[in-house]
Design an enzyme around this catalytic site. Structure first.
Site, PDB file in Angstrom:
ATOM      1  N   ASP A  32       7.078 -33.372  24.852  1.00  0.00           N
ATOM      2  CA  ASP A  32       8.069 -34.053  25.692  1.00  0.00           C
ATOM      3  C   ASP A  32       9.497 -33.624  25.326  1.00  0.00           C
ATOM      4  OD1 ASP A  32       8.927 -35.731  27.652  1.00  0.00           O
ATOM      5  OD2 ASP A  32       8.704 -37.573  26.493  1.00  0.00           O
ATOM      6  N   ASN A  80       2.578 -35.558  37.079  1.00  0.00           N
ATOM      7  CA  ASN A  80       3.725 -34.647  37.185  1.00  0.00           C
ATOM      8  C   ASN A  80       3.934 -34.089  38.598  1.00  0.00           C
ATOM      9  OD1 ASN A  80       3.374 -33.237  33.820  1.00  0.00           O
ATOM     10  ND2 ASN A  80       4.703 -34.886  34.539  1.00  0.00           N
TER      11      ASN A  80
HETATM   12  C1  FPP Z   1       7.752 -32.654  29.175  1.00  0.00           C
HETATM   13  O1  FPP Z   1       9.134 -32.501  29.216  1.00  0.00           O
HETATM   14  C2  FPP Z   1       7.029 -31.420  29.380  1.00  0.00           C
HETATM   15  C3  FPP Z   1       6.266 -31.139  30.471  1.00  0.00           C
HETATM   16  C4  FPP Z   1       6.079 -32.040  31.607  1.00  0.00           C
HETATM   17  C5  FPP Z   1       5.568 -29.862  30.585  1.00  0.00           C
HETATM   18  C6  FPP Z   1       5.154 -29.175  29.339  1.00  0.00           C
HETATM   19  C7  FPP Z   1       5.295 -27.768  29.614  1.00  0.00           C
HETATM   20  C8  FPP Z   1       5.678 -26.834  28.748  1.00  0.00           C
HETATM   21  C9  FPP Z   1       5.888 -27.042  27.303  1.00  0.00           C
HETATM   22  C10 FPP Z   1       5.973 -25.521  29.313  1.00  0.00           C
HETATM   23  C11 FPP Z   1       5.056 -24.462  28.984  1.00  0.00           C
HETATM   24  C12 FPP Z   1       3.641 -24.843  29.046  1.00  0.00           C
HETATM   25  C13 FPP Z   1       2.692 -23.940  28.959  1.00  0.00           C
HETATM   26  C14 FPP Z   1       1.297 -24.354  28.878  1.00  0.00           C
HETATM   27  C15 FPP Z   1       3.024 -22.520  28.943  1.00  0.00           C
HETATM   28  P1  FPP Z   1       9.923 -33.336  30.281  1.00  0.00           P
HETATM   29  O2  FPP Z   1      10.253 -32.439  31.421  1.00  0.00           O
HETATM   30  O3  FPP Z   1       9.178 -34.555  30.644  1.00  0.00           O
HETATM   31  O4  FPP Z   1      11.199 -33.680  29.470  1.00  0.00           O
HETATM   32  P2  FPP Z   1      12.171 -34.920  29.700  1.00  0.00           P
HETATM   33  O5  FPP Z   1      11.361 -36.153  29.381  1.00  0.00           O
HETATM   34  O6  FPP Z   1      13.233 -34.666  28.715  1.00  0.00           O
HETATM   35  O7  FPP Z   1      12.618 -34.865  31.110  1.00  0.00           O
END
Ligand code: FPP
Length: 250
Positions: A32, A80
């Site tokens: 996250d 998501n």
């Molecule tokens: C959460 O951060 C992350 C995600 C929803 C996606 C996870 C994806 C990756 C780490 C990218 C690469 C993945 C692979 C498998 C190559 P958020 O967007 O919810 O962060 P925030 O809470 O700060 O908005």
């Protein structure tokens, strides 16, 4: 581990006070904070995800060198899809690129790729890339790396119940073991340690059946900044917990 040659990650683990003979078998990670990381730098959210991809690449190799047997990461949750289309498309493209570009490195490192989630609803090109990864690495014997894509814990339980009902099972024959046997990856042991970055104290529908007894480690560090130091902190915290599984300690 007397007499064994330690790699650099294991040496770092020993310095951090970690017992290499008592590692968690399965580590699950809620990655996250990519969006917040990007926003705090005035960057587009997708750049945060791209940075998160780099983190994931190094965490996978570190976990493997440390001796973790299973690593599962939450790449895209069933919820998501509610994000803006640009971000959803960007994430799908990023996961697909990662699956394709990293396949050779993962294969060379003996990584076995798996997925968890409703794959029928994942774009065909991403599904094909993931299936290719699973196929190519199916006989590898190193770390089992599961990408949770279009994954929801409740959806997984619903899917298991649907399978069980379809077999005509009598209600009294429904047991915890039977439900567990119908989850997406019944051969993968339950996670012992669940790590969440960026400070939120939630499960967010991740492995809710399997993580019933997992130890939770939350760090304020956002996923793009997560590194070996934080991974080792999580493992060290795990080793300081007393696991009782509902019983009493001796
Ligand atoms: C959460 O951060 C992350 C995600 C929803 C996606 C996870 C994806 C990756 C780490 C990218 C690469 C993945 C692979 C498998 C190559 P958020 O967007 O919810 O962060 P925030 O809470 O700060 O908005």
């Amino acid at each position: 581990m007397p007499g064994t040659q330690l790699n650099s990650v294991q040496t770092a683990a020993l310095s951090a006070g970690i017992d290499l003979d008592a590692l968690p078998t399965h580590v699950a990670i809620i990655m996250d904070g990519n969006g917040r990381w990007a926003k705090s730098r005035g960057l587009a959210r997708l750049l945060g995800h791209r940075e998160g991809y780099k983190t994931l690449r190094s965490v996978l190799l570190n976990a493997s060198e440390l001796g973790i047997k299973y690593l599962t990461v939450y790449a895209f949750s069933a919820e998501n899809w509610r994000r803006p289309k640009d971000e959803v498309d960007g994430l799908m493209a990023l996961i697909e690129r990662a699956a394709r570009d990293e396949l050779r490195v993962m294969h060379r490192n003996n990584v076995k790729v798996r997925v968890a989630g409703r794959m029928d609803d994942v774009p065909t090109s991403l599904r094909n890339a993931l299936e290719d990864g699973i196929q190519t690495t199916q006989h590898n014997t190193g770390i089992v790396f599961t990408l949770a894509v279009n994954y929801g814990g409740r959806a997984e339980i619903v899917d298991a119940i649907r399978d069980i009902v379809a077999t005509g099972t009598e209600p009294e024959d429904v047991t915890e073991e039977l439900v567990a046997a119908h989850l997406y990856n019944p051969d993968i042991p339950d996670p012992d340690l669940m790590i969440r970055t960026a400070g939120e104290m939630r499960w967010s529908n991740f492995l809710i059946w399997q993580a019933a007894y997992a130890e939770l480690f939350v760090t304020d560090v956002s996923w793009p900044e997560f590194g070996l130091k934080q991974l080792l902190s999580g493992v060290a915290a795990f080793q300081h917990r007393t696991r009782k599984f509902g019983g009493l300690t001796e």
